[in-house]
Scaffold this active site. Structure first.
Site, PDB file in Angstrom:
ATOM      1  N   SER A  88       8.462  35.469  20.923  1.00 60.26           N
ATOM      2  CA  SER A  88       9.178  35.950  19.742  1.00 60.26           C
ATOM      3  C   SER A  88      10.699  35.958  19.887  1.00 60.26           C
ATOM      4  CB  SER A  88       8.699  37.355  19.366  1.00 60.26           C
ATOM      5  OG  SER A  88       7.419  37.287  18.772  1.00 60.26           O
ATOM      6  N   LYS A  91      12.515  33.857  17.409  1.00 61.18           N
ATOM      7  CA  LYS A  91      12.800  34.315  16.046  1.00 61.18           C
ATOM      8  C   LYS A  91      14.301  34.344  15.742  1.00 61.18           C
ATOM      9  CE  LYS A  91       8.651  37.024  14.983  1.00 61.18           C
ATOM     10  NZ  LYS A  91       7.801  36.767  16.154  1.00 61.18           N
ATOM     11  N   SER A 136       8.703  42.033  14.373  1.00 67.41           N
ATOM     12  CA  SER A 136       8.300  40.777  15.015  1.00 67.41           C
ATOM     13  C   SER A 136       7.011  40.220  14.416  1.00 67.41           C
ATOM     14  CB  SER A 136       8.135  40.981  16.533  1.00 67.41           C
ATOM     15  OG  SER A 136       8.280  39.765  17.221  1.00 67.41           O
ATOM     16  N   ARG A 270      10.689  46.302  29.731  1.00 65.67           N
ATOM     17  CA  ARG A 270      11.674  45.284  29.363  1.00 65.67           C
ATOM     18  C   ARG A 270      13.001  45.929  28.986  1.00 65.67           C
ATOM     19  NH1 ARG A 270       8.199  42.402  24.742  1.00 65.67           N
ATOM     20  NH2 ARG A 270       7.814  44.629  24.356  1.00 65.67           N
TER      21      ARG A 270
END
Length: 289
Positions: A88, A91, A136, A270
């Site tokens: 993603s 994007k 997302s 993350r």
């Protein structure tokens, strides 16, 4: 320093023994002081990011680029040069291409949900570009990719010099960033983001500005973080991304964090790892967004 030591050796030939020994000793002391200073500087320039990964029991890497200092900081450089599916994080570019080709008019234009139930509740509704980027929503960006079409998508991915620029076959137009041939390294993520920030990509200022706006992940009076997460669930272990940049103190810090995800709880690492490493660079970030 080599010049200083050589000079002291020459002078010692013409000075009494005591004076020569004194000069040599002083030179040695200066050498040691400068060496210690250099070590201290190197320690400051190379923060120990590894300890955060070990503390959280996460395998992965991070690379940070300080724009004003033109300096990279990183942990696990081998992984930072390894190609992964962008998932993603694509994007960001997908949004730019969709806006530039008028596959969608702006960040407020709504695409209707087709009623298909998804495991992420935020996907199960009509969405505009801003909302779809935030949650997302894969289905939303698959529609955009199909609207853009294979030839235009291939052209713009190549023009943007994104990763290995391989989007596969026409029938993979809505899958290539999720399970196709497209690959990008953490280093290349930084290169792309720097060109995005500096308006060096082949897109209009309008498209750039809209995407910069929808990318805002966190905003406080002291800083702004623009970023995108990514999660490749097809690979074992899964691969997690967090890429973007922090604006603070009239400077910009670009980052790309890439980790192994063995269980769903790992995904939050993350952002956590990224914040801890940015804080190691003396950046004042709130503990939680």
């Amino acid at each position: 320093m080599a010049i200083l030591l050589e000079f002291s050796s020459i002078i010692s030939l013409f000075l009494p023994t005591t004076q020569a020994q004194s000069l040599t000793t002083n030179s040695s002391v200066k050498t040691n002081i400068l060496s210690l200073d250099k070590i201290a500087q190197n320690q400051n320039l190379n923060p120990n990011f590894e300890r955060h990964f070990k503390d959280l029991k996460i395998e992965g890497s991070i690379i940070i680029y300080d724009l004003n200092q033109n300096r990279f900081y990183e942990y696990n450089p081998t992984r930072n040069q390894t190609q992964f599916l962008p998932a993603s994080t694509f994007k960001i570019l997908n949004s730019l291409i969709a806006l530039e080709t008028q596959a969608i008019a702006d960040e407020k234009t709504i695409l209707p949900w087709d009623g298909t139930q998804h495991s992420i509740a935020g996907w199960n509704q009509d969405l505009n570009l801003r909302e779809a980027f935030k949650v997302s929503a894969v289905w939303f960006y698959q529609i955009l990719a199909r609207r853009v079409g294979y030839e235009q998508m291939k052209y713009w991915v190549t023009q943007a010099k994104y990763g290995n620029q391989m989007i596969g076959k026409p029938e993979e137009i809505d899958q290539f960033w999720l399970r196709g041939e497209l690959r990008i390294t953490p280093q290349e993520q930084i290169q792309f983001l720097r060109r995005f920030y500096n308006n060096e990509l082949p897109f209009s200022q309008r498209s750039i500005s809209i995407v910069q706006d929808i990318m805002i992940f966190e905003k406080t009076p002291n800083y702004i973080i623009r970023a995108k997460t990514g999660w490749d669930s097809k690979k074992t272990p899964n691969i997690g991304w967090y890429v973007g940049y922090l604006e603070q103190n009239q400077n910009v810090y670009f980052f790309a964090t890439n980790i192994d995800i063995h269980k769903p709880e790992d995904a939050s690492a993350r952002q956590k790892l990224t914040r801890l490493c940015l804080q190691d660079l003396s950046l004042a970030l709130e503990t939680e967004p």
